[in-house]
Design a protein around this motif. Structure first.
Motif, mmCIF file in Angstrom:
data_model
loop_
_atom_site.group_PDB
_atom_site.id
_atom_site.type_symbol
_atom_site.label_atom_id
_atom_site.label_comp_id
_atom_site.label_asym_id
_atom_site.label_seq_id
_atom_site.Cartn_x
_atom_site.Cartn_y
_atom_site.Cartn_z
ATOM 1 N N ILE A 48 -6.989 -2.412 2.840
ATOM 2 C CA ILE A 48 -7.073 -3.339 3.975
ATOM 3 C C ILE A 48 -6.958 -4.781 3.507
ATOM 4 N N SER A 49 -7.574 -5.098 2.379
ATOM 5 C CA SER A 49 -7.453 -6.458 1.839
ATOM 6 C C SER A 49 -6.003 -6.789 1.505
ATOM 7 N N LYS A 50 -5.267 -5.817 0.984
ATOM 8 C CA LYS A 50 -3.847 -6.025 0.685
ATOM 9 C C LYS A 50 -3.047 -6.248 1.955
ATOM 10 N N LEU A 51 -3.338 -5.468 2.991
ATOM 11 C CA LEU A 51 -2.627 -5.636 4.259
ATOM 12 C C LEU A 51 -2.826 -7.026 4.835
ATOM 13 N N LEU A 52 -4.011 -7.598 4.612
ATOM 14 C CA LEU A 52 -4.317 -8.931 5.124
ATOM 15 C C LEU A 52 -3.924 -10.041 4.161
ATOM 16 N N ILE B 289 0.836 -1.203 0.000
ATOM 17 C CA ILE B 289 0.000 0.000 0.000
ATOM 18 C C ILE B 289 0.863 1.242 0.000
ATOM 19 N N SER B 290 0.246 2.363 -0.267
ATOM 20 C CA SER B 290 0.910 3.665 -0.142
ATOM 21 C C SER B 290 0.097 4.506 0.831
ATOM 22 N N GLU B 291 0.616 5.659 1.159
ATOM 23 C CA GLU B 291 -0.145 6.564 2.010
ATOM 24 C C GLU B 291 -1.456 6.929 1.315
ATOM 25 N N TYR B 292 -2.512 7.038 2.097
ATOM 26 C CA TYR B 292 -3.834 7.347 1.556
ATOM 27 C C TYR B 292 -3.755 8.610 0.693
ATOM 28 N N LEU C 153 -11.272 -12.696 6.729
ATOM 29 C CA LEU C 153 -10.356 -12.948 5.623
ATOM 30 C C LEU C 153 -9.056 -13.577 6.111
ATOM 31 N N ASP C 154 -8.723 -14.736 5.601
ATOM 32 C CA ASP C 154 -7.404 -15.329 5.789
ATOM 33 C C ASP C 154 -6.550 -15.032 4.563
ATOM 34 N N LYS C 155 -5.258 -15.243 4.701
ATOM 35 C CA LYS C 155 -4.341 -15.048 3.577
ATOM 36 C C LYS C 155 -4.793 -15.886 2.381
ATOM 37 N N GLY C 156 -4.921 -15.218 1.244
ATOM 38 C CA GLY C 156 -5.307 -15.905 0.017
ATOM 39 C C GLY C 156 -6.792 -15.978 -0.243
ATOM 40 N N ASP C 157 -7.619 -15.628 0.751
ATOM 41 C CA ASP C 157 -9.066 -15.613 0.525
ATOM 42 C C ASP C 157 -9.428 -14.555 -0.511
ATOM 43 N N GLU C 158 -10.393 -14.889 -1.355
ATOM 44 C CA GLU C 158 -10.807 -13.939 -2.390
ATOM 45 C C GLU C 158 -11.849 -12.968 -1.842
ATOM 46 N N VAL C 159 -11.711 -11.704 -2.231
ATOM 47 C CA VAL C 159 -12.641 -10.673 -1.814
ATOM 48 C C VAL C 159 -13.051 -9.856 -3.038
ATOM 49 N N LEU C 160 -14.345 -9.701 -3.227
ATOM 50 C CA LEU C 160 -14.886 -8.956 -4.365
ATOM 51 C C LEU C 160 -15.016 -7.478 -3.998
ATOM 52 N N ILE C 161 -14.356 -6.624 -4.785
ATOM 53 C CA ILE C 161 -14.294 -5.187 -4.497
ATOM 54 C C ILE C 161 -14.720 -4.415 -5.743
ATOM 55 N N PRO C 162 -15.607 -3.424 -5.588
ATOM 56 C CA PRO C 162 -16.080 -2.671 -6.753
ATOM 57 C C PRO C 162 -15.011 -1.759 -7.338
ATOM 58 N N ASP C 163 -15.061 -1.611 -8.655
ATOM 59 C CA ASP C 163 -14.187 -0.696 -9.389
ATOM 60 C C ASP C 163 -15.055 0.117 -10.351
ATOM 61 N N PRO C 164 -15.251 1.425 -10.045
ATOM 62 C CA PRO C 164 -14.638 2.206 -8.979
ATOM 63 C C PRO C 164 -15.278 1.931 -7.626
ATOM 64 N N GLY C 165 -14.528 2.282 -6.574
ATOM 65 C CA GLY C 165 -15.038 2.077 -5.233
ATOM 66 C C GLY C 165 -14.152 2.740 -4.199
ATOM 67 N N TYR C 166 -14.528 2.604 -2.959
ATOM 68 C CA TYR C 166 -13.816 3.208 -1.842
ATOM 69 C C TYR C 166 -12.439 2.551 -1.715
ATOM 70 N N PRO C 167 -11.331 3.316 -1.784
ATOM 71 C CA PRO C 167 -9.995 2.711 -1.793
ATOM 72 C C PRO C 167 -9.661 1.889 -0.557
ATOM 73 N N THR C 168 -10.292 2.168 0.571
ATOM 74 C CA THR C 168 -9.964 1.453 1.805
ATOM 75 C C THR C 168 -10.282 -0.035 1.716
ATOM 76 N N TYR C 169 -11.318 -0.403 0.933
ATOM 77 C CA TYR C 169 -11.600 -1.832 0.759
ATOM 78 C C TYR C 169 -10.353 -2.557 0.245
ATOM 79 N N SER C 170 -9.691 -1.956 -0.721
ATOM 80 C CA SER C 170 -8.521 -2.583 -1.340
ATOM 81 C C SER C 170 -7.316 -2.569 -0.415
#
Length: 379
Positions: free
Chosen positions: A133-137, A11-14, A114-131
């Motif tokens: 946090i998913s990357k951090l996990l 990630i980068s700074e918000y 969410l465990d490592k490798g679990d798939e998460v569906l995220i809208p594009d475009p959408g709120y960047p925080t969804y992505s």
């Protein structure tokens, strides 16, 4: 040498954190920057809210640690508010968890499921925080496309099974709304595929001429869904950090396992102020929307001046507009806009690949400041 965690490389700074530093420096150099990029409500909360908080701060136990699940009166107020606003019955004892802003709920829900490798569906475009946090996990992000010509509604036939699916209507950043029938289809998809459906719902009362929906208006949604909500936009309380997650007992209990490790309860006077806000008649919201109607009209005038295309039936506190010139580069357009007029608007690519070619204007400025922005452009 002390090395940062590898997860920070994902990630980068918000974006808005970095941009606010840039704008601060421009102001230090004497430029009068008008910020139309941030959804930060500038109006006051309903009458009596601040007074109730002040009074509560003088009580004997006001400054002690509070319950991890909020005081009973707050959860009861949230339950009553859901009944008043959405006609949804929510058990205050088991189906409500107050949050310090709904943004922390995104982290708590993700960490809970969410465990490592679990798939998460995220809208594009959408709120960047969804992505982020998913990357951090270290979850596997599967973006699902939203397009203007499809009214920013997901094409369920193109979606695969995942652990979590994030949805957000009225949609941020586009302001698109969803019909009951379309929401019902998404719930059916989640039930069929055993997906935890999380509806992020902070804009449902703002400039929404249709009936405000909760995910729980859909029969059977509690089996597979959670809903995030907030007082930030609905009652002009962003700095108070008052949000909530609603869902069945099992879901709430799992989220509480995470949350209770990370904070020690919401400040008591803030809880009292939040109760006062939610106890207000919905006519207060009508008055708020009258103000936003006026503000939106000024932004529409600016969009018309630049021949930007926008949807008049959108909801929420933003105007989402498509650049129609040959360049169609939102990042360049935004930077030139800042350079030429000292006005910041958000480039659409911040919200995903499908945001490219769009810009987002915020209504969170007083009318006199919006008029000043318009005059700078029109003069």
């Amino acid at each position: 040498m002390i090395v940062e965690a590898k997860r920070t490389h994902q990630i980068s700074e918000y974006f808005f954190s970095e941009k606010m530093k840039e704008i601060k420096n421009l102001k230090k150099n004497g430029l009068n920057i008008i910020n139309l990029g941030i959804g930060n409500p500038d109006l006051f909360p309903p009458y009596g809210v601040i007074q109730k908080m002040k009074q509560a701060s003088e009580l004997k136990n006001a400054n002690t640690y509070q319950s991890y699940i909020g005081i009973d009166a707050l959860r009861n107020a949230i339950s009553n508010w859901y009944k008043k606003v959405y006609q949804v019955d929510v058990d205050p004892e088991n189906e409500i968890l107050p949050l310090m802003g709904s943004k922390e709920g995104i982290m708590h829900i993700s960490m809970s499921y969410l465990d490592k490798g679990d798939e998460v569906l995220i809208p594009d475009p959408g709120y960047p925080t969804y992505s982020s946090i998913s990357k951090l996990l270290e979850a596997k992000i599967v973006y699902y496309d939203l397009y203007e010509n499809e009214n920013w509604i997901p094409n369920l036939e193109k979606l695969s099974k995942a652990k979590i699916m994030w949805i957000n209507y009225p949609h941020m950043p586009t302001g698109a709304t969803i019909s009951f029938e379309e929401l019902e289809k998404i719930v059916f998809f989640a039930k069929k595929n055993h997906v935890l459906l999380v509806h992020d719902n902070p804009y449902s009362l703002i400039l929404n001429e249709e009936r405000s929906f909760s995910i729980f208006n859909i029969k059977g949604a509690k089996d597979i869904a959670l809903e995030l909500n907030s007082l930030s936009k609905n009652y002009n309380m962003p700095g108070w950090r008052v949000g909530m997650v609603i869902g069945k007992k099992k879901f709430i209990h799992n989220i509480l396992k995470i949350k209770s490790q990370m904070d020690s309860g919401m400040y008591y006077p803030i809880q009292i102020g939040a109760i006062e806000a939610m106890n207000h008649d919905l006519k207060w919201i009508e008055g708020l929307n009258i103000e936003y109607f006026k503000r939106r009209k000024i932004l529409w005038d600016i969009c018309d001046f630049f021949n930007l295309k926008y949807e008049k039936n959108s909801s929420g506190i933003f105007v989402w507009a498509k650049i129609t010139d040959s360049e169609n580069n939102d990042q360049i357009w935004s930077e030139q806009f800042l350079k030429n007029y000292h006005i910041f608007v958000t480039p659409g690519r911040v919200f995903g690949h499908n945001g490219k070619g769009y810009v987002r204007f915020s209504m969170c400025c007083p009318i006199n400041i919006l008029e000043e922005a318009k005059n700078r452009i029109f003069s």
